[in-house]
Design a protein around this motif. Structure first.
Motif, short mmCIF file in Angstrom:
data_model
loop_
_atom_site.label_atom_id
_atom_site.label_comp_id
_atom_site.label_asym_id
_atom_site.label_seq_id
_atom_site.Cartn_x
_atom_site.Cartn_y
_atom_site.Cartn_z
N SER A 2 27.07 34.00 41.08
CA SER A 2 27.04 32.68 40.46
C SER A 2 27.82 32.63 39.16
CB SER A 2 25.58 32.27 40.20
OG SER A 2 25.01 33.04 39.15
N GLN A 3 28.09 33.80 38.56
CA GLN A 3 28.84 33.86 37.31
C GLN A 3 30.35 33.96 37.53
OE1 GLN A 3 27.12 37.05 34.87
NE2 GLN A 3 25.19 36.76 35.93
N VAL A 4 30.76 34.15 38.78
CA VAL A 4 32.17 34.39 39.11
C VAL A 4 32.84 33.07 39.48
CG1 VAL A 4 33.78 35.62 40.61
CG2 VAL A 4 31.61 36.70 39.95
N PRO A 5 33.95 32.73 38.82
CA PRO A 5 34.63 31.47 39.17
C PRO A 5 34.95 31.34 40.66
CG PRO A 5 35.52 32.31 37.12
CD PRO A 5 34.56 33.35 37.62
N LEU A 6 35.28 32.44 41.33
CA LEU A 6 35.55 32.37 42.78
C LEU A 6 34.28 32.31 43.60
CD1 LEU A 6 38.65 34.69 43.32
CD2 LEU A 6 38.56 32.24 42.87
N GLY A 7 33.12 32.44 42.96
CA GLY A 7 31.86 32.18 43.63
C GLY A 7 31.34 33.28 44.53
N ARG A 8 31.85 34.50 44.39
CA ARG A 8 31.40 35.59 45.26
C ARG A 8 31.67 36.93 44.59
NH1 ARG A 8 35.80 38.24 47.43
NH2 ARG A 8 37.79 37.10 47.46
N LEU A 9 31.05 37.97 45.13
CA LEU A 9 31.37 39.32 44.70
C LEU A 9 32.69 39.75 45.33
CD1 LEU A 9 27.94 41.17 45.06
CD2 LEU A 9 28.84 39.92 43.10
N GLY A 10 33.33 40.74 44.72
CA GLY A 10 34.55 41.28 45.27
C GLY A 10 34.26 42.32 46.34
N ASP A 11 35.26 42.57 47.16
CA ASP A 11 35.17 43.61 48.18
C ASP A 11 35.92 44.84 47.70
OD1 ASP A 11 34.54 44.04 51.27
OD2 ASP A 11 36.52 44.89 50.87
N PRO A 12 35.42 46.05 47.98
CA PRO A 12 36.14 47.25 47.53
C PRO A 12 37.60 47.28 47.95
CG PRO A 12 33.96 47.85 48.32
CD PRO A 12 34.13 46.39 48.63
N ASP A 13 37.90 46.74 49.12
CA ASP A 13 39.29 46.75 49.59
C ASP A 13 40.19 45.90 48.69
OD1 ASP A 13 41.34 47.40 51.66
OD2 ASP A 13 41.32 45.23 51.97
N GLU A 14 39.63 44.91 48.03
CA GLU A 14 40.44 44.09 47.11
C GLU A 14 40.85 44.90 45.89
OE1 GLU A 14 39.19 39.54 47.68
OE2 GLU A 14 37.47 40.80 47.17
N ILE A 15 40.02 45.85 45.49
CA ILE A 15 40.42 46.77 44.42
C ILE A 15 41.46 47.74 44.96
CG2 ILE A 15 39.64 48.38 42.66
CD1 ILE A 15 38.46 45.54 42.45
N GLY A 16 41.23 48.22 46.18
CA GLY A 16 42.19 49.15 46.78
C GLY A 16 43.59 48.58 46.84
N LYS A 17 43.71 47.31 47.20
CA LYS A 17 45.04 46.69 47.26
C LYS A 17 45.68 46.62 45.88
CE LYS A 17 43.40 43.14 49.69
NZ LYS A 17 43.32 41.90 50.49
N ALA A 18 44.88 46.37 44.86
CA ALA A 18 45.42 46.33 43.49
C ALA A 18 45.87 47.72 43.05
CB ALA A 18 44.36 45.79 42.53
N VAL A 19 45.13 48.75 43.43
CA VAL A 19 45.51 50.11 43.06
C VAL A 19 46.79 50.53 43.78
CG1 VAL A 19 44.79 52.54 42.99
CG2 VAL A 19 43.13 50.73 42.52
N VAL A 20 46.92 50.14 45.05
CA VAL A 20 48.18 50.41 45.76
C VAL A 20 49.35 49.78 45.01
CG1 VAL A 20 49.52 49.86 47.84
CG2 VAL A 20 47.19 50.72 48.06
N PHE A 21 49.18 48.57 44.54
CA PHE A 21 50.22 47.90 43.76
C PHE A 21 50.60 48.73 42.53
CE2 PHE A 21 50.95 45.06 40.04
CZ PHE A 21 52.21 44.62 40.36
N LEU A 22 49.59 49.20 41.78
CA LEU A 22 49.87 49.97 40.57
C LEU A 22 50.43 51.35 40.87
CD1 LEU A 22 46.72 49.03 38.44
CD2 LEU A 22 49.07 48.22 38.11
N ALA A 23 50.16 51.87 42.06
CA ALA A 23 50.65 53.19 42.44
C ALA A 23 52.05 53.15 43.03
CB ALA A 23 49.69 53.83 43.45
N SER A 24 52.50 51.98 43.45
CA SER A 24 53.75 51.86 44.20
C SER A 24 54.89 51.38 43.31
CB SER A 24 53.56 50.89 45.36
OG SER A 24 53.50 49.55 44.88
N ASP A 25 56.07 51.37 43.90
CA ASP A 25 57.25 50.87 43.19
C ASP A 25 57.20 49.36 42.96
OD1 ASP A 25 58.31 53.39 42.97
OD2 ASP A 25 59.61 53.20 44.73
N ASP A 26 56.26 48.67 43.59
CA ASP A 26 56.10 47.24 43.33
C ASP A 26 55.77 46.98 41.86
OD1 ASP A 26 56.62 46.64 45.96
OD2 ASP A 26 54.54 46.19 46.49
N SER A 27 55.20 47.97 41.19
CA SER A 27 54.84 47.82 39.78
C SER A 27 55.70 48.72 38.89
CB SER A 27 53.36 48.15 39.57
OG SER A 27 53.08 49.49 39.95
N SER A 28 56.95 48.91 39.27
CA SER A 28 57.81 49.89 38.60
C SER A 28 58.08 49.58 37.12
CB SER A 28 59.14 50.02 39.35
OG SER A 28 59.78 48.75 39.44
#
Length: 252
Positions: free
Chosen positions: A210-236
């Protein structure tokens, strides 16, 4: 044609990789072409996670708060692969304790695992980490907020965010990028542990959502996708940042 796998041929380490965010990220890393080493303190959970990840993963039991365990971890990685391209220093703990009731044991547990563990994981990885590599640290929204009953945990996460800044400065000559990912409330076994009964857990989840603007908890995979971004050349061209993955809860 460009390789669709963002981490093809990379060798990665994920501490705390048996459950939740660590395991979800390990699955993403493997899917993106990386070979992944994961750590965990509980042998049964470590073995189960490796079985789930498949042939491109190895599990090494250990506690990041133990420097001898870390020495064993990096000796094994050196023997098996010889180098690392990515370090995701993710292992951590979170227990509730009001300021008036927090004990020395509570304080030491959190700083030993979250801060000392993160610090020496990265320090001891440096000889194996190739120039141009990526280090990702798990911080948290609470590192910049002030939730009641989490003062010790929140302080450890603020320290981890600070590491991303200072290590970016120290490792710039090696072109090693250090960034922090800061999850909000994520549906993990660790979060579930705050409830003593299924009903209490459901109430906690509902309150947090109820405190989250998107109205739900996050899923662990959503963090995983962000970490892939930071680990890859996409964030060079990204270094020293704190990437919030929190549904907006710490942003507005």
């Amino acid at each position: 044609m460009e390789n669709a796998q963002k981490l093809a041929g990379k060798v990665a380490l994920i501490t705390g990789g048996t459950l939740g965010i660590g395991l979800a990220t390990a699955k993403r890393f493997v899917a993106e072409g990386a070979y992944v080493f994961i750590t965990g303190r509980r042998p049964a959970e470590l073995e189960a996670a490796v079985q789930e990840l498949g042939a491109n993963a190895s599990g090494i039991r250990g506690d990041v708060a133990s420097l001898s365990d870390l020495d064993h971890l990096f000796a094994a990685i050196k023997e098996q692969k010889g180098y690392l391209d990515i370090v995701f220093a993710n292992a951590g703990v979170a227990d509730l304790a009001p300021l008036a009731d927090a004990t020395e044991a509570h304080f030491d547990k959190h700083f030993d695992i979250n801060v000392k563990g993160t610090f020496f994981t990265v320090q001891k990885a440096l000889p194996l980490l190739r120039d141009g590599g990526a280090v990702i640290l798990t911080s948290s929204t609470v590192g910049s907020q002030g939730p009641a009953n989490l003062s010790v945990y929140s302080a450890t996460k603020a320290a981890i965010r600070s590491f991303a800044r200072t290590w970016t400065a120290e490792l710039k000559d090696r072109k090693i990028r250090v960034n922090a990912v800061s999850p909000g409330s994520i549906n993990t076994p660790g979060l579930s542990a705050f409830g003593q009964t299924p009903e209490q857990t459901a109430q906690i989840f509902e309150s947090l959502a109820s405190q989250v603007p998107l109205g739900r908890l996050g899923d662990p995979d959503e963090i995983g996708k962000a970490v892939v971004f930071l680990a890859s050349d996409d964030s060079s061209y990204i270094a020293g940042i704190e990437l919030f993955v929190d549904g907006g809860v710490a942003q507005i």
